[in-house]
Scaffold this active site. Structure first.
Site, mmCIF file in Angstrom:
data_model
loop_
_atom_site.group_PDB
_atom_site.id
_atom_site.type_symbol
_atom_site.label_atom_id
_atom_site.label_comp_id
_atom_site.label_asym_id
_atom_site.label_seq_id
_atom_site.Cartn_x
_atom_site.Cartn_y
_atom_site.Cartn_z
ATOM 1 N N GLU A 206 10.480 -4.644 4.643
ATOM 2 C CA GLU A 206 10.626 -6.048 4.216
ATOM 3 C C GLU A 206 10.277 -6.202 2.736
ATOM 4 O OE1 GLU A 206 8.909 -4.911 6.852
ATOM 5 O OE2 GLU A 206 8.728 -6.420 8.422
ATOM 6 N N LYS B 62 0.844 -1.199 0.000
ATOM 7 C CA LYS B 62 0.000 0.000 0.000
ATOM 8 C C LYS B 62 0.882 1.252 0.000
ATOM 9 C CE LYS B 62 -3.570 2.296 2.700
ATOM 10 N NZ LYS B 62 -4.510 2.244 3.811
ATOM 11 N N HIS C 152 -4.792 -32.898 17.501
ATOM 12 C CA HIS C 152 -3.624 -33.668 17.948
ATOM 13 C C HIS C 152 -2.509 -32.764 18.426
ATOM 14 C CE1 HIS C 152 -5.465 -37.368 16.476
ATOM 15 N NE2 HIS C 152 -5.955 -36.583 15.523
ATOM 16 N N GLY D 7 -4.910 -1.859 4.799
ATOM 17 C CA GLY D 7 -4.088 -2.969 4.301
ATOM 18 C C GLY D 7 -4.724 -4.326 4.551
ATOM 19 N N ARG D 8 -5.235 -4.533 5.767
ATOM 20 C CA ARG D 8 -5.790 -5.851 6.105
ATOM 21 C C ARG D 8 -7.168 -6.086 5.488
ATOM 22 N NH1 ARG D 8 -4.782 -2.526 10.280
ATOM 23 N NH2 ARG D 8 -6.474 -1.774 11.604
ATOM 24 N N GLU E 101 -4.987 -6.723 14.637
ATOM 25 C CA GLU E 101 -4.446 -5.412 14.273
ATOM 26 C C GLU E 101 -5.556 -4.355 14.333
ATOM 27 O OE1 GLU E 101 -2.562 -4.323 10.289
ATOM 28 O OE2 GLU E 101 -0.738 -4.704 11.421
ATOM 29 N N LYS F 176 9.210 -0.777 14.220
ATOM 30 C CA LYS F 176 9.769 -0.390 12.907
ATOM 31 C C LYS F 176 10.837 0.675 13.097
ATOM 32 C CE LYS F 176 5.631 -1.147 10.039
ATOM 33 N NZ LYS F 176 4.613 -0.538 9.213
HETATM 34 O O1 F6P Z 1 2.818 -3.744 9.853
HETATM 35 C C1 F6P Z 1 1.720 -2.991 9.641
HETATM 36 C C2 F6P Z 1 1.289 -2.821 8.217
HETATM 37 O O2 F6P Z 1 1.168 -1.462 7.978
HETATM 38 C C3 F6P Z 1 -0.016 -3.556 7.935
HETATM 39 O O3 F6P Z 1 -1.117 -2.886 8.421
HETATM 40 C C4 F6P Z 1 0.035 -3.676 6.472
HETATM 41 O O4 F6P Z 1 -0.898 -4.610 5.996
HETATM 42 C C5 F6P Z 1 1.468 -4.108 6.287
HETATM 43 O O5 F6P Z 1 2.182 -3.346 7.252
HETATM 44 C C6 F6P Z 1 2.043 -3.906 4.913
HETATM 45 O O6 F6P Z 1 2.000 -2.574 4.522
HETATM 46 P P1 F6P Z 1 2.193 -2.157 3.012
HETATM 47 O O7 F6P Z 1 1.096 -2.753 2.235
HETATM 48 O O8 F6P Z 1 2.176 -0.660 3.007
HETATM 49 O O9 F6P Z 1 3.531 -2.679 2.551
#
Ligand code: F6P
Length: 527
Positions: A200, A194, A366, A249-250, A335, A494
Site C-alpha cells: 500500500e 520500516k 450516543h 512498527g507499532r 497486533e 498479503k
Molecule cells: O501489516 C503489518 C505491518 O507489518 C505492521 O506491523 C506495520 O506497522 C505495517 O505493516 C507497515 O509496515 P512498514 O512500516 O514496513 O511499511
C-alpha cells in the site's frame, strides 16, 4: 498451563468477586477509592471501580512475579532478543533515551538529524518549488501511520508548523481526497515504511512522486530501515532517515517515523513527548510491582480477560483530539497480543488479547454505550480524561468531565429496579406504566472501568500515556507467554492478494469457488 499454581491461585478470588456487586464492594469499604488509586506525578489511575479486592490484587501481583514479568522486562531493557521468532531485540525505549541502544546504533545522531531537518522545513531553510512548505504529507500504514497520525490530532493545539496530513489506505480515494486540498509545490512528502516494501505504501509513494510533478524527488523524504530501497526510489541520502530492526512498527512513533509530526509541532515539543514516554519507562523499570502503573493496568487486563471472562475492552478518551487514540492502541495491543500460540510453539490454554475498540466521549455515549450499560456482554471500559482543557471553552470542559464521571458511575452502580420504579412514581407515572417500563429502564451496574486522569493533554502527557499503554501490552504478553513483537497473522492475506490482483486484471487463476465467483462479478462490473 505454565505457572499453573499462580493461575490457579486466582480462581478462589474470582469465585468470591464474580458474585459481589461493585455496590457491595464500595459499601464494604469507605476507603476503597484511596486503596485502589495510584499515581505517577499528575497521572492518576483509579482502579476502585474494577471488581477486585486487596487479596485478588495480591494474587495478581504474585502471578506477575511467577510468570517472570520483571525478568522479561529487564531482558527487553538490556537488549536481549526477546522477539524470538524474528531473532530481534525490542528496544523502543532506547528511542526515548531510557535504555542504551545496541553498540554502533547512533540513536542520538539520527534524532538530532531528523529533528534538525524538521526545523529546517519549519524555518523555510529547506523549501519547496513554490516556497516555504505549508503542508507535510505522511505516506505510510499501520505503525508507520497510526502513531504519528494519532499524535498529530492529539496535539493539534501545539501545531505551529506545516499542516500534517496522513495517507495510508491503498484505496485511491484516500490519496486523491487528501491531496485535493494541497499544493504540490509547497508540500513535503515523507514516505514512512520500516521495510520500504509494503504494497500500500509503495503504491501511494508512486502516486505521490507523480503528483509532485517536476518537483518530485526534491520534495521527498523517507524514513525506513531499508536504506537501499529508499535510494532505489530516488530519494537523496540527505533526506533519508534510518531506524533499526529492534524498533517494532507499532512502537516506532518515537523514531524518525515521527518526522511529519516533528515538522508540525517542532523539535522541542517532539522532545517533550519523548521525555513523557521516558518518565513512564523509568517508572515501569523501577517502581515496585504493587505501585507500578503498567503492571497494575496489565494485571487488571488479565483479571478481566482470564478470570472474569470479558472478551473486549472499550477505550474511551473524553478528549475529541484523541479520536485516533483507540485506533493506535488497537494496533499496539491487538497486533502484539492477538496470538494463540505460546513462545514455545504450543497452543495457549488460556485466552489472550481482547478486542480493543473505542471512540471519544461524549460521542460514544450516543452510539454504543447502550450496549455497555444494558447489553448481554460485559465490556470493561478504560476512560481517559484531562482535568484541564487545552483550548476550547472551559465550561464545555466541565460538562465533558461530568459526562465522563457519570458514565463510569452508571456502569459501576447502575440503577436498581426499586430505584427506577421510585423515580418514575415520583414523576407521577401510573403504576401500570411503572410495571411495564421498569425492566427496560433498570441498569444492572457492576460493569467495571478504569479511570485514567491527568492534568492536561500536552506533548509530555501524550508520550507518557502512550508509553503506559505500550507497557501494559508488554506485561500482558509476558503473562500470557506470547511473543508480543511479531505479527505473522498479517502474512497470509498479503500473500493471497497478489494472485487475486492478477485475476482482477484478467488473468486466470485457480482459487476457491467463492473468491472465483466474486472475481467474476467484479470483472463484470469494472467500469
Ligand atoms: O501489516 C503489518 C505491518 O507489518 C505492521 O506491523 C506495520 O506497522 C505495517 O505493516 C507497515 O509496515 P512498514 O512500516 O514496513 O511499511
Amino acid at each position: 498451563m505454565a505457572n499453573e499454581n499462580a493461575w490457579a491461585a486466582l480462581e478462589p478470588h474470582g469465585e468470591r468477586l464474580r458474585t459481589q456487586h461493585l455496590r457491595a464492594l464500595f459499601d464494604a469499604d469507605p476507603r476503597r477509592f484511596d486503596k485502589f488509586s495510584f499515581r505517577l506525578d499528575d497521572l492518576f489511575i483509579d482502579l476502585s471501580k474494577e471488581k477486585i479486592d486487596a487479596e485478588a490484587l495480591n494474587a495478581l501481583i504474585a502471578l506477575a512475579r511467577e510468570t517472570g514479568v520483571e525478568a522479561r522486562r529487564d531482558a527487553m531493557a538490556t537488549g536481549e532478543a526477546i522477539n524470538e521468532t524474528e531473532g530481534r531485540a525490542v528496544l523502543h525505549m532506547a528511542l526515548r533515551g531510557s535504555v542504551p541502544p545496541p553498540d554502533g546504533d547512533d540513536v542520538q545522531g539520527v534524532l538530532d538529524r531528523f529533528l534538525g531537518f524538521a526545523e529546517d522545513v519549519r524555518g523555510g531553510v529547506f523549501s519547496g518549488s513554490g516556497g516555504a512548505f505549508t503542508d507535510v504529507l505522511n505516506i505510510g500504514i499501520g505503525g508507520s501511520d497510526l502513531g504519528p497520525a494519532m499524535a498529530a490530532r492529539a496535539l493539534h493545539a501545539d501545531i505551529d508548523g506545516p499542516r500534517p496530513h496522513f495517507v495510508s489506505n491503498v484505496d485511491g480515494a484516500h490519496f486523491a481526497d487528501t491531496v485535493a486540498r494541497l499544493d504540490p509545490r509547497t508540500t513535503l512528502v515523507v514516505i514512512c515504511s520500516k521495510t520500504f516494501t509494503t504494497q500500500e505504501t509503495m503504491a501511494n509513494a508512486r502516486l505521490a512522486r507523480a503528483w509532485l510533478g517536476t518537483a518530485n524527488s526534491s520534495q521527498l523524504a523517507a524514513v525506513s530501515t531499508n536504506l537501499e530501497g529508499c535510494a532505489g526510489f530516488g530519494i537523496p541520502e540527505e533526506r533519508v532517515f534510518g531506524f533499526w530492526d529492534w524498533v517494532g512498527g507499532r512502537y516506532s512513533m518515537w523514531s524518525a517515523i515521527g518526522l511529519s509530526l516533528a515538522v508540525a509541532i517542532g523539535r522541542d515539543r517532539f522532545k517533550a513527548m519523548l521525555d513523557g514516554a521516558k518518565a513512564m519507562d523509568q517508572h515501569f523499570l523501577t517502581a515496585p510491582l504493587a505501585e507500578n502503573l503498567p503492571i497494575l493496568l496489565g494485571l487488571i487486563g488479565i483479571w478481566r480477560r482470564n478470570v472474569l471472562g470479558y472478551g473486549a475492552t472499550a477505550l474511551i478518551p473524553y478528549d475529541q483530539r484523541l479520536d485516533r487514540f483507540a485506533a493506535h492502541i488497537q494496533q499496539v495491543d491487538m497486533e502484539s497480543n492477538g496470538k494463540s500460540v505460546a513462545l514455545d510453539g504450543m497452543d495457549l490454554d488460556h485466552a489472550s488479547g481482547p478486542v480493543i475498540f473505542g471512540e471519544p466521549g461524549t460521542n460514544a455515549q450516543h452510539s454504543f454505550f447502550q450496549l455497555l450499560h444494558q447489553g448481554s456482554d460485559v465490556i470493561p471500559v478504560d476512560f481517559i480524561a484531562s482535568a484541564s482543557p487545552n483550548g476550547g471553552d472551559p465550561d464545555h470542559h466541565q460538562l465533558l468531565l461530568a459526562n465522563c464521571l457519570a458514565q463510569a458511575q452508571a456502569l459501576a452502580f447502575g440503577r436498581t429496579e426499586d430505584e427506577t420504579a421510585a423515580e418514575m412514581r415520583a414523576k407521577g407515572i401510573s403504576e401500570s406504566e411503572v410495571a411495564e417500563k421498569t425492566p427496560h429502564r433498570t441498569f444492572p451496574g457492576d460493569r467495571p472501568s478504569t479511570m485514567i486522569l491527568q492534568h492536561q493533554m500536552t506533548p509530555y502527557a501524550l508520550g507518557r500515556l502512550v508509553a503506559l499503554f505500550e507497557h501494559r501490552v508488554f506485561v500482558q504478553g509476558a503473562i500470557w507467554g506470547v511473543n508480543s513483537f511479531d505479527q505473522w497473522g498479517v502474512e497470509l492475506g498479503k500473500a493471497l492478494t497478489g494472485p487475486i490482483h492478477d485475476a482482477l486484471s484478467g488473468e486466470d487463476i485457480k482459487t476457491d469457488q467463492s473468491t472465483q465467483g466474486l472475481i467474476g462479478l467484479i470483472r463484470g462490473q469494472h467500469g
